[in-house]
Design an enzyme around this catalytic site. Structure first.
Site, mmCIF file in Angstrom:
data_model
loop_
_atom_site.group_PDB
_atom_site.id
_atom_site.type_symbol
_atom_site.label_atom_id
_atom_site.label_comp_id
_atom_site.label_asym_id
_atom_site.label_seq_id
_atom_site.Cartn_x
_atom_site.Cartn_y
_atom_site.Cartn_z
ATOM 1 N N GLU B 42 1.069 -0.980 -0.148
ATOM 2 C CA GLU B 42 0.142 0.205 0.148
ATOM 3 C C GLU B 42 0.885 0.893 -0.292
ATOM 4 O O GLU B 42 1.573 1.367 0.737
ATOM 5 C CB GLU B 42 -0.983 0.228 1.376
ATOM 6 C CG GLU B 42 -1.853 1.144 1.428
ATOM 7 C CD GLU B 42 -2.893 1.166 2.400
ATOM 8 O OE1 GLU B 42 -3.030 0.378 3.113
ATOM 9 O OE2 GLU B 42 -3.571 2.040 2.630
ATOM 10 N N ASP B 53 -4.889 10.969 8.467
ATOM 11 C CA ASP B 53 -3.388 10.640 9.360
ATOM 12 C C ASP B 53 -3.048 11.198 10.608
ATOM 13 O O ASP B 53 -3.057 12.142 11.412
ATOM 14 C CB ASP B 53 -2.091 10.787 7.885
ATOM 15 C CG ASP B 53 -2.111 9.566 6.899
ATOM 16 O OD1 ASP B 53 -3.266 8.220 7.494
ATOM 17 O OD2 ASP B 53 -2.453 10.109 6.127
ATOM 18 N N TYR B 168 -10.897 -2.568 4.311
ATOM 19 C CA TYR B 168 -10.508 -1.762 5.009
ATOM 20 C C TYR B 168 -10.738 -2.031 5.944
ATOM 21 O O TYR B 168 -11.681 -1.158 5.743
ATOM 22 C CB TYR B 168 -9.869 -0.873 4.230
ATOM 23 C CG TYR B 168 -8.175 -1.194 5.240
ATOM 24 C CD1 TYR B 168 -8.525 -0.516 6.327
ATOM 25 C CD2 TYR B 168 -7.031 -0.236 4.072
ATOM 26 C CE1 TYR B 168 -7.444 -0.428 7.272
ATOM 27 C CE2 TYR B 168 -6.178 -0.157 5.209
ATOM 28 C CZ TYR B 168 -6.078 0.677 6.493
ATOM 29 O OH TYR B 168 -4.740 1.002 7.222
#
Lengths: 411, 260
Positions: B42, B53, B168
């Site tokens: 990834e 993030d 995911y």
């Protein structure tokens, strides 16, 4: 691009889009939350008790309605430079007289009432210059909710009086050091906090931007400005104004003034962006005039960005306009042609600031000083019987240090 | 079978290794991850405003952009990787604005040319799928969606509609690289997701150690590790490949031991 809809006041659509702009570009973790917020907002809109509480707080806590003021000496001053018979009347919607000194509080009252309705027990917000942070800390103190304000570390250093005000009001101010340590990074950090605390936290966004329904609800809460101005102008002058002028950072004070007039075809509107050191260079914050469409902070809108879609830093003498994006409704109003947009440099804004101090005894914030500079350019080109209404959206106490430095004065 | 399908149909759960493009010697780092046993790569596309993030990947984004990494550079890294590793699936992860800047069709066709197998776009939820999803699907690139602890049963079908590659599962409501979810909550969530889809389910966010990866590997089809690897790139720079390979080997060994 000039496809004219029947009404300019029915946006956004049910997906939160203003034409191709707006929308809900958020991480999956936040999606259920903003869908919840939308449901709750729809319910609140239909609830007379919600509207009554909002109106009551605006009247008795904020001090609304704010006055509509005819700036007689400024009008006369601008006529000196005009041809005979020219020089429009300049009127101010005086939102700088609100509690906390700017229009920001209108929106914060609305959002904290929504937070309460949703049972949220913790408030977060981002702030640039600190005005939205102070307004948020104020309503949190008023409602007894804990409050965390994210503020770029650069801004914390530059705006220490507002940092202290927020702390006095009981807020925790978190300096953000990531990225460029300015407003957009503070917003990133606000979103990161929110995504980690979705169960109990309400994010009070400070401008008419972010994921749907924020642009819509912030606009609605700020529309009290235009609704009052419309009634006040009709009562005082017997007619609608010819031109509305407001400064644009994220764009909430301008939308608040403009939105109630959007379907009055004879009322022209001018949004004034920050041209910083000039639109020909990189040091400006004019997303509409100097940017291009893209996606940031939950919405699609005009952004300052490079060819790869990396966001570039804005610059303005006014920290409140120094943001690389703009509310999506402005992007749509620009592309439909309903609102005209222009930009004013730091130096022009500084002249507008001083002009108002001397002619009317009002110290304006640097944000509406941009609108004043546009007023000074437009009024002499309009007839004497024409009317300009400008949103004087903030007072300048917070800016005297910046202005002193610019003017080379030691304080 | 696509490269992603092959990676997820091995006897052991897939190890998905994340690093940021343009951070350190990316080609050498990617080779180290493959040598260490990573099943899926990834690759993060750097962005100035990585809202989802945590500090580790934020720093990696800034380091990469600070070196002047462009979108063209990211695709070059990918193209070179594909030439060296024809069988290892590679997916791009990033944010909407760099992906749609030149139009979704442009992005999708660059992905095809560079041998990209799938794309995770953090800030395009199903509601805005039209922005990128159709272009990816038309080009045969898997749009990989995220499911989170806040994605309830009523919403899940919408998340699955039009998604591909694998699902995911973001195991914590939060940002990358910080807290770790309780194993019991992961087990429960993965069971629900697997009941709702035939896509493989990989779990990430907050997974840092071989022990955690092994626990998750008992129930999931894949485990994603990002911040722990990215931290090594930040700390060791040009010396990072050996460290990356070593950590990958330990993670992979732990995941495979427990499955057998």
């Amino acid at each position: 691009m000039n496809t004219q809809p029947n009404s300019f006041r029915t946006q956004p659509d049910d997906r939160g889009h203003f034409g191709e702009f707006g929308g809900r570009y958020v991480a999956e973790t936040l999606m259920p939350l903003i869908l919840d917020l939308e449901r709750e907002y729809r319910a609140a809109q239909k609830d007379p008790a919600f509207q009554a509480e909002f109106d009551d707080l605006l009247e008795h806590y904020v001090g609304r309605p704010s006055p509509l003021y005819f700036a007689e000496r400024l009008t006369e001053h601008l006529r000196k430079e005009a041809e005979p018979g020219m020089g429009a009347q300049v009127w101010f919607k005086r939102d700088e007289l609100n509690h906390t000194g700017a229009h920001k509080i209108n929106n914060c009252i609305g959002q904290i009432l929504l937070a309460k309705r949703m049972g949220k027990t913790r408030i977060i917000a981002e702030t640039g210059a600190g005005q939205h942070g102070v307004a948020t800390a104020t309503v949190c103190a008023r409602f007894g909710l804990p409050c965390v304000i994210y503020m770029g570390a650069e801004d914390v250093a530059r705006q220490s009086p507002n940092v202290f005000r927020m702390k006095l009001l009981g807020a925790e101010v978190v300096p953000v050091t990531s990225g460029g340590a300015t407003l957009k990074d503070a917003m990133n950090e606000g979103l990161r906090d929110w995504v980690a605390n979705v169960h109990d936290t309400f994010y009070i966004i400070g401008t008419a931007a972010g994921p749907h329904p924020y642009p819509e609800l912030v606009r609605d809460f700020q529309s009290v400005i235009g609704t009052e101005a419309r009634a006040q102008l009709l009562a005082r002058t017997g007619r609608l104004p010819d031109l509305l002028i407001a400064c644009i950072g994220g764009g909430s004070n301008a939308l608040g003034l403009f939105h109630p007039f959007l379907d009055d075809p004879d009322v022209k509107m001018l949004g004034v962006e920050a041209a910083g050191h000039g639109l020909d260079g990189d040091e400006h914050a004019a997303s509409l005039l100097g940017g291009s469409p893209g996606v940031l902070h939950g919405n699609k809108t005009y952004l300052l960005q490079d060819e790869d879609g990396q966001i570039t830093e804005g610059h303005s003498i006014s920290a409140g306009l120094d943001y690389p994006g703009i509310g999506p409704e402005h992007a749509w109003l620009k592309d439909t042609g309903r609102v005209e947009y222009t930009a004013v440099t730091d130096d022009e804004a500084l002249e507008g600031f001083q002009l108002l101090c001397r002619t009317e005894g009002i110290i304006p914030a640097l944000e509406p000083s941009h609108a004043l500079a546009a007023v000074a350019k437009r009024a002499p080109q309009m007839r004497e019987d024409e009317i300009i209404c400008m949103n004087l959206c903030g007072r300048g106490d917070k800016d005297i240090f910046t202005v002193a430095e610019k003017l080379g004065v030691q304080m | 079978m696509t490269r992603l399908q092959t990676a997820f149909s091995q006897p052991h759960p897939a190890f998905v290794a994340f690093i940021t493009a343009g951070d350190g010697d990316t080609a050498a780092n990617l080779d180290a991850l493959v040598a260490g046993g990573a099943d899926v790569i990834e690759l993060g596309m750097p962005f100035t405003d990585p809202m989802a993030d945590g500090p580790a990947i934020q720093s990696a984004n800034l380091r990469s952009l600070g070196k002047g990494t462009t979108t063209a550079d990211v695709f070059q890294v990918t193209k070179d990787f594909r030439a060296r590793h024809p069988d290892t699936p590679l997916i791009l992860m990033g944010y909407a604005n760099p992906m749609i800047r030149r139009g979704p069709e442009w992005f999708a066709s660059e992905c095809v040319k560079a041998g990209v197998d799938g794309v995770i776009c953090v800030d395009i939820p199903p509601e805005e799928d039209g922005e990128l999803g159709p272009a990816l699907r038309d080009a045969g690139i898997a749009p990989i969606r995220l499911a989170t602890p806040t994605t309830d049963a009523a919403r899940l079908p919408q998340v699955l509609e039009g998604s591909g590659g694998f699902l995911y599962y973001v195991s914590v409501a939060g940002i990358t690289g910080l807290q770790q979810a309780a194993q019991s909550s992961i087990e429960e969530a993965v069971a629900k997701l697997k009941a709702a889809t035939d896509l493989p389910v990989a779990v990430g966010f907050g997974v840092r150690t071989p022990e955690q990866a092994a626990e998750i590997a008992k129930v999931a089809d894949g485990v994603v590790v990002g911040s722990a690897l990215v931290d090594l790139v930040g700390e060791f720079g040009d010396e990072a490949p050996a460290k990356l390979q070593e950590l990958t080997e330990r993670l992979v060994a732990a995941m495979r031991d427990l499955k057998q």
